[in-house]
Each structure stands twice: as structure tokens, then as C-alpha cells.
Design a protein around this motif. Sequence first.
Motif, PDB file in Angstrom:
ATOM      1  N   ALA A   1      43.816  38.999  42.738  1.00 28.94           N
ATOM      2  CA  ALA A   1      42.677  39.730  43.310  1.00 28.94           C
ATOM      3  C   ALA A   1      41.768  40.298  42.225  1.00 28.94           C
ATOM      4  CB  ALA A   1      43.177  40.839  44.232  1.00 28.94           C
ATOM      5  N   ALA A   2      42.361  40.965  41.246  1.00 29.23           N
ATOM      6  CA  ALA A   2      41.559  41.586  40.185  1.00 29.23           C
ATOM      7  C   ALA A   2      40.844  40.529  39.347  1.00 29.23           C
ATOM      8  CB  ALA A   2      42.445  42.463  39.303  1.00 29.23           C
ATOM      9  N   ASN A   3      41.533  39.436  39.038  1.00 29.46           N
ATOM     10  CA  ASN A   3      40.913  38.367  38.250  1.00 29.46           C
ATOM     11  C   ASN A   3      39.759  37.734  39.011  1.00 29.46           C
ATOM     12  OD1 ASN A   3      42.690  38.669  36.108  1.00 29.46           O
ATOM     13  ND2 ASN A   3      44.105  37.151  36.885  1.00 29.46           N
ATOM     14  N   LEU A   4      39.953  37.507  40.283  1.00 26.43           N
ATOM     15  CA  LEU A   4      38.911  36.903  41.106  1.00 26.43           C
ATOM     16  C   LEU A   4      37.660  37.785  41.118  1.00 26.43           C
ATOM     17  CD1 LEU A   4      37.858  34.774  43.061  1.00 26.43           C
ATOM     18  CD2 LEU A   4      39.116  35.938  44.890  1.00 26.43           C
ATOM     19  N   ARG A   5      37.850  39.053  41.361  1.00 28.58           N
ATOM     20  CA  ARG A   5      36.727  39.992  41.402  1.00 28.58           C
ATOM     21  C   ARG A   5      36.038  40.081  40.037  1.00 28.58           C
ATOM     22  NH1 ARG A   5      39.349  44.299  42.109  1.00 28.58           N
ATOM     23  NH2 ARG A   5      39.866  43.834  44.263  1.00 28.58           N
ATOM     24  N   ARG A   6      36.847  40.182  38.976  1.00 31.18           N
ATOM     25  CA  ARG A   6      36.303  40.286  37.621  1.00 31.18           C
ATOM     26  C   ARG A   6      35.495  39.043  37.253  1.00 31.18           C
ATOM     27  NH1 ARG A   6      37.982  38.019  33.287  1.00 31.18           N
ATOM     28  NH2 ARG A   6      40.057  37.563  34.103  1.00 31.18           N
ATOM     29  N   LEU A   7      36.054  37.867  37.501  1.00 31.90           N
ATOM     30  CA  LEU A   7      35.355  36.627  37.162  1.00 31.90           C
ATOM     31  C   LEU A   7      34.077  36.459  37.976  1.00 31.90           C
ATOM     32  CD1 LEU A   7      38.453  34.293  36.815  1.00 31.90           C
ATOM     33  CD2 LEU A   7      36.853  34.906  34.983  1.00 31.90           C
ATOM     34  N   ARG A   8      34.129  36.805  39.240  1.00 34.93           N
ATOM     35  CA  ARG A   8      32.930  36.708  40.086  1.00 34.93           C
ATOM     36  C   ARG A   8      31.840  37.624  39.551  1.00 34.93           C
ATOM     37  NH1 ARG A   8      30.896  39.785  43.852  1.00 34.93           N
ATOM     38  NH2 ARG A   8      32.779  40.980  44.255  1.00 34.93           N
ATOM     39  N   ASN A   9      32.216  38.851  39.200  1.00 32.63           N
ATOM     40  CA  ASN A   9      31.237  39.799  38.670  1.00 32.63           C
ATOM     41  C   ASN A   9      30.692  39.350  37.312  1.00 32.63           C
ATOM     42  OD1 ASN A   9      31.183  41.638  40.816  1.00 32.63           O
ATOM     43  ND2 ASN A   9      33.036  42.651  40.079  1.00 32.63           N
ATOM     44  N   GLU A  10      31.569  38.802  36.452  1.00 30.57           N
ATOM     45  CA  GLU A  10      31.127  38.310  35.148  1.00 30.57           C
ATOM     46  C   GLU A  10      30.109  37.184  35.293  1.00 30.57           C
ATOM     47  OE1 GLU A  10      34.544  37.157  32.868  1.00 30.57           O
ATOM     48  OE2 GLU A  10      35.178  39.237  32.557  1.00 30.57           O
TER      49      GLU A  10
ATOM     50  N   ILE B   1      42.775  26.410  47.873  1.00 34.94           N
ATOM     51  CA  ILE B   1      41.736  27.445  47.788  1.00 34.94           C
ATOM     52  C   ILE B   1      41.576  27.904  46.345  1.00 34.94           C
ATOM     53  CG2 ILE B   1      41.081  29.785  48.493  1.00 34.94           C
ATOM     54  CD1 ILE B   1      40.783  27.686  50.712  1.00 34.94           C
ATOM     55  N   LEU B   2      42.687  28.044  45.639  1.00 38.39           N
ATOM     56  CA  LEU B   2      42.642  28.434  44.234  1.00 38.39           C
ATOM     57  C   LEU B   2      41.812  27.434  43.438  1.00 38.39           C
ATOM     58  CD1 LEU B   2      43.960  30.559  42.287  1.00 38.39           C
ATOM     59  CD2 LEU B   2      45.665  28.817  41.832  1.00 38.39           C
ATOM     60  N   GLU B   3      41.991  26.162  43.704  1.00 40.57           N
ATOM     61  CA  GLU B   3      41.234  25.115  43.028  1.00 40.57           C
ATOM     62  C   GLU B   3      39.745  25.198  43.378  1.00 40.57           C
ATOM     63  OE1 GLU B   3      41.187  20.263  42.541  1.00 40.57           O
ATOM     64  OE2 GLU B   3      42.760  21.205  43.704  1.00 40.57           O
ATOM     65  N   LYS B   4      39.436  25.435  44.646  1.00 40.06           N
ATOM     66  CA  LYS B   4      38.036  25.556  45.065  1.00 40.06           C
ATOM     67  C   LYS B   4      37.354  26.745  44.390  1.00 40.06           C
ATOM     68  CE  LYS B   4      37.910  23.577  49.682  1.00 40.06           C
ATOM     69  NZ  LYS B   4      37.514  23.890  51.062  1.00 40.06           N
ATOM     70  N   LEU B   5      38.054  27.871  44.334  1.00 43.14           N
ATOM     71  CA  LEU B   5      37.493  29.068  43.714  1.00 43.14           C
ATOM     72  C   LEU B   5      37.276  28.853  42.219  1.00 43.14           C
ATOM     73  CD1 LEU B   5      39.616  31.766  45.546  1.00 43.14           C
ATOM     74  CD2 LEU B   5      37.153  31.404  45.806  1.00 43.14           C
ATOM     75  N   ALA B   6      38.256  28.249  41.556  1.00 50.20           N
ATOM     76  CA  ALA B   6      38.140  27.993  40.122  1.00 50.20           C
ATOM     77  C   ALA B   6      36.961  27.065  39.839  1.00 50.20           C
ATOM     78  CB  ALA B   6      39.439  27.395  39.591  1.00 50.20           C
ATOM     79  N   LYS B   7      36.812  26.035  40.644  1.00 54.42           N
ATOM     80  CA  LYS B   7      35.705  25.091  40.453  1.00 54.42           C
ATOM     81  C   LYS B   7      34.365  25.805  40.641  1.00 54.42           C
ATOM     82  CE  LYS B   7      33.956  20.638  42.005  1.00 54.42           C
ATOM     83  NZ  LYS B   7      34.135  19.519  42.923  1.00 54.42           N
ATOM     84  N   ALA B   8      34.264  26.631  41.667  1.00 52.31           N
ATOM     85  CA  ALA B   8      33.022  27.354  41.938  1.00 52.31           C
ATOM     86  C   ALA B   8      32.703  28.351  40.818  1.00 52.31           C
ATOM     87  CB  ALA B   8      33.114  28.076  43.281  1.00 52.31           C
ATOM     88  N   LEU B   9      33.743  28.932  40.230  1.00 52.85           N
ATOM     89  CA  LEU B   9      33.547  29.898  39.147  1.00 52.85           C
ATOM     90  C   LEU B   9      33.441  29.223  37.775  1.00 52.85           C
ATOM     91  CD1 LEU B   9      36.087  32.602  40.329  1.00 52.85           C
ATOM     92  CD2 LEU B   9      33.618  32.937  40.085  1.00 52.85           C
ATOM     93  N   LYS B  10      33.698  27.905  37.748  1.00 59.17           N
ATOM     94  CA  LYS B  10      33.670  27.129  36.501  1.00 59.17           C
ATOM     95  C   LYS B  10      34.683  27.656  35.491  1.00 59.17           C
ATOM     96  CE  LYS B  10      28.890  25.644  37.048  1.00 59.17           C
ATOM     97  NZ  LYS B  10      28.377  26.359  38.186  1.00 59.17           N
ATOM     98  N   VAL B  11      35.913  27.891  35.990  1.00 60.50           N
ATOM     99  CA  VAL B  11      37.030  28.309  35.149  1.00 60.50           C
ATOM    100  C   VAL B  11      38.232  27.443  35.496  1.00 60.50           C
ATOM    101  CG1 VAL B  11      36.232  30.706  34.963  1.00 60.50           C
ATOM    102  CG2 VAL B  11      37.844  30.090  36.766  1.00 60.50           C
ATOM    103  N   GLU B  12      39.247  27.504  34.674  1.00 57.51           N
ATOM    104  CA  GLU B  12      40.500  26.817  34.969  1.00 57.51           C
ATOM    105  C   GLU B  12      41.271  27.640  35.994  1.00 57.51           C
ATOM    106  OE1 GLU B  12      41.482  23.803  33.882  1.00 57.51           O
ATOM    107  OE2 GLU B  12      39.529  23.645  32.901  1.00 57.51           O
TER     108      GLU B  12
END
Length: 68
Positions: A2-11, A44-55
Motif C-alpha cells: 500500500a505505501a509503495n503504491l501510494r509513494r510511487l503514484r505520487n512520485e 493486478i500487480l503487473e498492471k499497476l507496475a506497467k502503468a507506473l513504469k516500474v518493476e
Amino acid sequence: MAANLRRLRNEKGLAQDDLAYEAEVSRSYLSQLEKGAFYASLKILEKLAKALKVEPYELILPPSRKRR
């Protein structure tokens, strides 16, 4: 996650709506993931990572501990 997702989205400067659209998930589901109320499947993890352009592993890394 949760924290990583929020942090990466905000970054990346993305609103929840934008990330949800890019990852093809609902905004309410994304919100629940960021709150830690739901767990994401690998798909879903893969979709989120792809959208955020991270591994994908960057979403599930444990928070780093600050040294004193």
C-alpha cells in the motif's frame, strides 16, 4: 504494498483516477489497495507496475528502515 503504491503514484505525479485508468482498474479498487484494505493479485500487480513504469518487485519491497 500500500505505501509503495501510494509513494510511487505520487512520485509520478499521477492522480488515483489517472493510474486507475492506465492500469485498467477502478479508482475505488485502487483506493482500497492504497489503504491496505485489499491485496492485489499478481495480474493486478503487473498492471499497476506497467502503468507506473516500474518493476513489479518495487511495489512489494518492504519499507526501508532508516538508520540512526
